[in-house]
Design an enzyme around this catalytic site. Structure first.
Site, mmCIF file in Angstrom:
data_model
loop_
_atom_site.group_PDB
_atom_site.id
_atom_site.type_symbol
_atom_site.label_atom_id
_atom_site.label_comp_id
_atom_site.label_asym_id
_atom_site.label_seq_id
_atom_site.Cartn_x
_atom_site.Cartn_y
_atom_site.Cartn_z
ATOM 1 N N SER A 1 -5.484 -1.064 1.480
ATOM 2 C CA SER A 1 -4.439 -2.069 1.616
ATOM 3 C C SER A 1 -5.016 -3.317 2.290
ATOM 4 C CB SER A 1 -3.253 -1.485 2.386
ATOM 5 O OG SER A 1 -2.142 -2.347 2.347
ATOM 6 N N HIS B 1 1.836 2.817 -3.227
ATOM 7 C CA HIS B 1 0.928 2.296 -2.208
ATOM 8 C C HIS B 1 0.413 3.391 -1.281
ATOM 9 C CE1 HIS B 1 -0.965 -1.149 -0.418
ATOM 10 N NE2 HIS B 1 -0.508 -0.841 0.782
ATOM 11 N N ASP C 1 2.674 0.716 -7.495
ATOM 12 C CA ASP C 1 2.484 0.076 -6.184
ATOM 13 C C ASP C 1 3.269 -1.235 -6.136
ATOM 14 O OD1 ASP C 1 1.588 -1.010 -3.799
ATOM 15 O OD2 ASP C 1 -0.497 -0.420 -4.116
ATOM 16 N N TYR D 1 -2.222 -2.973 7.013
ATOM 17 C CA TYR D 1 -1.374 -3.924 7.738
ATOM 18 C C TYR D 1 -0.338 -3.180 8.578
ATOM 19 C CZ TYR D 1 1.107 -8.450 8.232
ATOM 20 O OH TYR D 1 1.677 -9.605 8.705
#
Length: 317
Positions: free
Chosen positions: A175, A290, A261, A87
């Site tokens: 992700s 992450h 995360d 993203y």
């Protein structure tokens, strides 16, 4: 090191009664739209890489851009790695994919709509300035409906390329890209292997409840502005939540999750992982966040998986 409370956690389905019909109608609508594939050579200083810019019509005619890369030494029967970024990111540099080309893969690396060189399209609602809330008051207008179909249309593009082995299509994403990879494999059975690193769009009610970081914070902001839309927002999200999509996956799947995360929390990832009935595996890093996909050890693990997959498939054939 895994919290026993969520290692075996299985989330409840939030499928609406028209869930399957919604996606069948969406896929049929997509099939009626022309692809208009365009390939343009990209001069590149590494002569062993044949690089092209790929453009095609995504869902509802939105221009989707990416790279189409091939090892120059192999001319046919190439396995294809379809790569999806996170993203707010983009497809990055051609050099990022050299390791896959050296392994004998062709690579299709996409810019998700609204990112990089891909157009975004238009949506009737979403006032937080974030892709994740665009069109969120109706599943038919929601951003991720278009995103998932763009990638399914990328699979259509791959099938038009005669030098590729259409029985060996690997989808890899991290992700947001990992979440899209899972959803696409649940909606379309052409992938032969899926690798989803720290995937998003997993068990969305729990992910939002955990009040973590990342794109879903924009959904919270939207609901603070429009609290009367709570029921409709969660109804829309249910069509795109991987906990409602992955039961139809029919190929091997490899996950990763990081214990620290705060963007895609491991609880949500394990919930979706536990719903998958095909061959699967998950690698858990208790002290990673992450940024896990970029770590040296996990990069080597990814290369090993892809190498073993190609070797196994060649041996089988």
């Amino acid at each position: 090191m895994i919290d026993e409370l969520w290692k075996d956690y299985v989330p409840e389905s939030t499928r609406e009664s028209d869930f399957d019909a919604f996606w069948e109608e969406t896929k049929l609508e997509s099939k009626k739209q022309p692809l208009e594939v365009r390939l343009t050579d990209i001069p590149y200083p590494i002569s062993s890489i044949h690089a092209q810019k790929l453009t095609f019509n995504g869902f509802n005619g939105t221009d989707i851009a990416g790279f189409y890369l091939k090892p120059d030494s192999v001319k046919e029967n190439l396995p294809c790695l379809l790569v999806l970024h996170g993203y707010g990111g983009n497809k990055g540099s051609i050099a990022n994919y050299a390791k896959y080309l050296m392994m004998g893969y062709a690579v299709v690396a996409l810019d998700t709509r609204g990112h990089g060189e891909s157009a975004n399209g238009s949506y009737p609602a979403g006032g937080t300035g974030s892709w994740v809330t665009q069109g969120i008051l109706d599943p038919r207008t929601y951003y991720y409906r278009h995103v998932y179909m763009d990638v399914i249309r990328a699979m259509d593009v791959i099938e038009t390329l005669p030098e590729l082995d259409h029985e060996r299509i690997v989808i890899y994403g991290a992700s947001m890209g990992g979440g899209i990879a899972l959803a696409v494999a649940g909606l379309d059975n052409r992938a032969s292997f899926v690798i989803a690193d720290v995937p998003n769009m997993c068990d969305l009610p729990l992910a939002i409840q955990l009040k973590m970081e990342g794109s879903l914070v924009s959904v919270e902001q939207f609901l603070r502005q429009y609290p009367n839309q709570l029921k409709q927002v969660f109804k829309t999200l249910s069509y795109f939540d991987n906990k409602n999509l992955v039961e139809n996956i029919n190929c091997p799947v490899r996950f990763s999750a990081g214990g620290k995360d705060s963007i895609c929390p491991p609880q949500t990832i394990y919930g979706v992982y536990n719903l998958i009935t095909t061959e699967k595996d998950i690698i858990y890093y208790p002290f990673s966040g992450h940024d896990l996909p970029g770590s040296i050890s996990h990069t080597d693990h990814l290369i090993t998986m892809l190498s073993e997959y190609v070797t196994e498939r060649v041996t089988e054939s």
